[in-house]
Design a protein around this motif. Structure first.
Motif, PDB file in Angstrom:
ATOM      1  N   GLU A  62      13.449  10.594   1.658  1.00 38.67           N
ATOM      2  CA  GLU A  62      14.907  10.546   1.862  1.00 38.67           C
ATOM      3  C   GLU A  62      15.303   9.625   3.012  1.00 38.67           C
ATOM      4  N   GLU A  63      14.486   9.601   4.060  1.00 39.27           N
ATOM      5  CA  GLU A  63      14.810   8.800   5.237  1.00 39.27           C
ATOM      6  C   GLU A  63      14.786   7.304   4.926  1.00 39.27           C
ATOM      7  N   SER A  64      13.714   6.844   4.271  1.00 43.18           N
ATOM      8  CA  SER A  64      13.592   5.416   3.970  1.00 43.18           C
ATOM      9  C   SER A  64      14.156   5.043   2.601  1.00 43.18           C
ATOM     10  N   LYS A  65      14.491   6.037   1.790  1.00 42.80           N
ATOM     11  CA  LYS A  65      15.071   5.840   0.452  1.00 42.80           C
ATOM     12  C   LYS A  65      14.136   5.095  -0.492  1.00 42.80           C
ATOM     13  N   ILE A  66      12.823   5.363  -0.372  1.00 44.66           N
ATOM     14  CA  ILE A  66      11.847   4.752  -1.267  1.00 44.66           C
ATOM     15  C   ILE A  66      10.816   5.791  -1.688  1.00 44.66           C
ATOM     16  N   TYR A  67      10.141   5.511  -2.801  1.00 45.69           N
ATOM     17  CA  TYR A  67       9.011   6.318  -3.227  1.00 45.69           C
ATOM     18  C   TYR A  67       7.785   5.826  -2.469  1.00 45.69           C
ATOM     19  N   SER A  68       6.945   6.749  -2.013  1.00 49.16           N
ATOM     20  CA  SER A  68       5.783   6.323  -1.241  1.00 49.16           C
ATOM     21  C   SER A  68       4.564   7.164  -1.576  1.00 49.16           C
ATOM     22  N   LEU A  69       3.416   6.570  -1.293  1.00 48.88           N
ATOM     23  CA  LEU A  69       2.123   7.225  -1.466  1.00 48.88           C
ATOM     24  C   LEU A  69       1.394   7.200  -0.135  1.00 48.88           C
ATOM     25  N   ALA A  70       0.547   8.174   0.065  1.00 47.16           N
ATOM     26  CA  ALA A  70      -0.338   8.149   1.226  1.00 47.16           C
ATOM     27  C   ALA A  70      -1.546   7.319   0.817  1.00 47.16           C
ATOM     28  N   LEU A  71      -1.418   5.995   0.918  1.00 52.86           N
ATOM     29  CA  LEU A  71      -2.511   5.117   0.511  1.00 52.86           C
ATOM     30  C   LEU A  71      -3.639   5.190   1.522  1.00 52.86           C
ATOM     31  N   LEU A  72      -4.842   4.946   1.036  1.00 51.70           N
ATOM     32  CA  LEU A  72      -5.993   4.925   1.925  1.00 51.70           C
ATOM     33  C   LEU A  72      -5.772   3.897   3.014  1.00 51.70           C
ATOM     34  N   GLU A  73      -6.299   4.124   4.164  1.00 50.65           N
ATOM     35  CA  GLU A  73      -5.976   3.313   5.333  1.00 50.65           C
ATOM     36  C   GLU A  73      -6.862   2.083   5.495  1.00 50.65           C
ATOM     37  N   ASN A  74      -7.362   1.527   4.415  1.00 51.16           N
ATOM     38  CA  ASN A  74      -8.224   0.346   4.501  1.00 51.16           C
ATOM     39  C   ASN A  74      -7.432  -0.917   4.810  1.00 51.16           C
ATOM     40  N   HIS A  75      -6.132  -0.921   4.512  1.00 47.34           N
ATOM     41  CA  HIS A  75      -5.315  -2.117   4.624  1.00 47.34           C
ATOM     42  C   HIS A  75      -3.946  -1.748   5.186  1.00 47.34           C
ATOM     43  N   ALA A  76      -3.241  -2.723   5.725  1.00 51.86           N
ATOM     44  CA  ALA A  76      -1.871  -2.519   6.191  1.00 51.86           C
ATOM     45  C   ALA A  76      -0.952  -2.691   4.983  1.00 51.86           C
ATOM     46  N   ILE A  77      -0.713  -1.624   4.269  1.00 52.95           N
ATOM     47  CA  ILE A  77       0.054  -1.673   3.024  1.00 52.95           C
ATOM     48  C   ILE A  77       1.550  -1.545   3.317  1.00 52.95           C
ATOM     49  N   GLN A  78       2.345  -2.454   2.744  1.00 49.95           N
ATOM     50  CA  GLN A  78       3.793  -2.384   2.854  1.00 49.95           C
ATOM     51  C   GLN A  78       4.352  -1.564   1.701  1.00 49.95           C
ATOM     52  N   PRO A  79       5.491  -0.924   1.900  1.00 48.95           N
ATOM     53  CA  PRO A  79       6.114  -0.200   0.782  1.00 48.95           C
ATOM     54  C   PRO A  79       6.458  -1.172  -0.355  1.00 48.95           C
ATOM     55  N   SER A  80       6.169  -0.771  -1.581  1.00 54.79           N
ATOM     56  CA  SER A  80       6.481  -1.593  -2.747  1.00 54.79           C
ATOM     57  C   SER A  80       6.440  -0.722  -3.994  1.00 54.79           C
ATOM     58  N   HIS A  81       7.296  -1.035  -4.961  1.00 56.29           N
ATOM     59  CA  HIS A  81       7.257  -0.304  -6.230  1.00 56.29           C
ATOM     60  C   HIS A  81       6.003  -0.655  -7.026  1.00 56.29           C
ATOM     61  N   LYS A  82       5.275  -1.692  -6.612  1.00 56.43           N
ATOM     62  CA  LYS A  82       4.034  -2.063  -7.295  1.00 56.43           C
ATOM     63  C   LYS A  82       2.815  -1.279  -6.781  1.00 56.43           C
ATOM     64  N   ASN A  83       2.936  -0.606  -5.642  1.00 50.08           N
ATOM     65  CA  ASN A  83       1.822   0.170  -5.099  1.00 50.08           C
ATOM     66  C   ASN A  83       1.521   1.356  -6.003  1.00 50.08           C
ATOM     67  N   PHE A  84       0.238   1.610  -6.242  1.00 51.67           N
ATOM     68  CA  PHE A  84      -0.138   2.808  -6.991  1.00 51.67           C
ATOM     69  C   PHE A  84      -1.575   3.202  -6.698  1.00 51.67           C
ATOM     70  N   GLN A  85      -1.868   4.457  -6.962  1.00 54.57           N
ATOM     71  CA  GLN A  85      -3.223   4.993  -6.897  1.00 54.57           C
ATOM     72  C   GLN A  85      -3.538   5.608  -8.248  1.00 54.57           C
ATOM     73  N   LEU A  86      -4.772   5.413  -8.705  1.00 57.13           N
ATOM     74  CA  LEU A  86      -5.227   6.029  -9.942  1.00 57.13           C
ATOM     75  C   LEU A  86      -6.237   7.103  -9.596  1.00 57.13           C
ATOM     76  N   VAL A  87      -6.116   8.249 -10.268  1.00 57.02           N
ATOM     77  CA  VAL A  87      -6.976   9.386  -9.976  1.00 57.02           C
ATOM     78  C   VAL A  87      -7.548   9.974 -11.258  1.00 57.02           C
ATOM     79  N   ILE A  88      -8.714  10.593 -11.113  1.00 59.78           N
ATOM     80  CA  ILE A  88      -9.301  11.424 -12.159  1.00 59.78           C
ATOM     81  C   ILE A  88      -9.187  12.849 -11.649  1.00 59.78           C
ATOM     82  N   THR A  89      -8.621  13.730 -12.463  1.00 57.68           N
ATOM     83  CA  THR A  89      -8.490  15.130 -12.068  1.00 57.68           C
ATOM     84  C   THR A  89      -9.733  15.881 -12.496  1.00 57.68           C
ATOM     85  N   ASN A  90     -10.347  16.560 -11.548  1.00 53.99           N
ATOM     86  CA  ASN A  90     -11.531  17.370 -11.837  1.00 53.99           C
ATOM     87  C   ASN A  90     -11.118  18.740 -12.347  1.00 53.99           C
TER      88      ASN A  90
END
Length: 136
Positions: A62-90
């Motif tokens: 709500e504060e930044s008015k964007i959708y966000s993910l807690a991306l892994l901290e390997n890189h300085a990731i900027q907010p973007s609608h193109k960011n995504f994570q893929l997961v396999i559910t166990n």
């Protein structure tokens, strides 16, 4: 590798829903019958030789008015609608992150992946996030 890019999760401007089906090399592959597709088999629950990979649903901030993910901290990731994570559910509802794609700056992106994805598959999936960019 069937890739399904469904409509946006939260309306037309929100993130997309991604589902990827991979053959599980550890299980025998059953042949498809004539006029049968992998996606039909999967939707009917008969595709036990497939691995289902989905994107993690981002959270609206709500504060930044964007959708966000807690991306892994390997890189300085900027907010973007193109960011995504893929997961396999166990079976125990834990999610194993198998791929993440994120914007570093205006012209650079970071792509991290691991088994069961290959470099070619991960790259093809990442390119799919640009599919609307070139449409007129």
């Amino acid at each position: 590798m069937p890739l399904s890019l469904d409509t946006h999760i939260f309306g037309s401007k929100g993130p997309r829903k991604i589902t990827i089906l991979l053959y599980n090399v550890e299980k025998p592959i059953h042949p498809l019958k004539e006029n049968e597709t992998i996606i039909e088999e999967w939707r009917a629950g008969r595709a036990t030789d497939l691995i289902e990979i989905k994107n993690k649903t981002p959270v609206y901030n709500e504060e930044s008015k964007i959708y966000s993910l807690a991306l892994l901290e390997n890189h300085a990731i900027q907010p973007s609608h193109k960011n995504f994570q893929l997961v396999i559910t166990n079976g125990d509802h834990e999610e194993d992150i198998v791929m993440q794609f994120g914007r570093i700056d205006d012209n650079n992106f970071a792509l991290d992946y691991r088994y069961p994805l290959t470099a070619m598959q991960a790259f093809a999936i990442a390119l799919s996030s640009f599919h609307n960019r070139f449409r007129t």
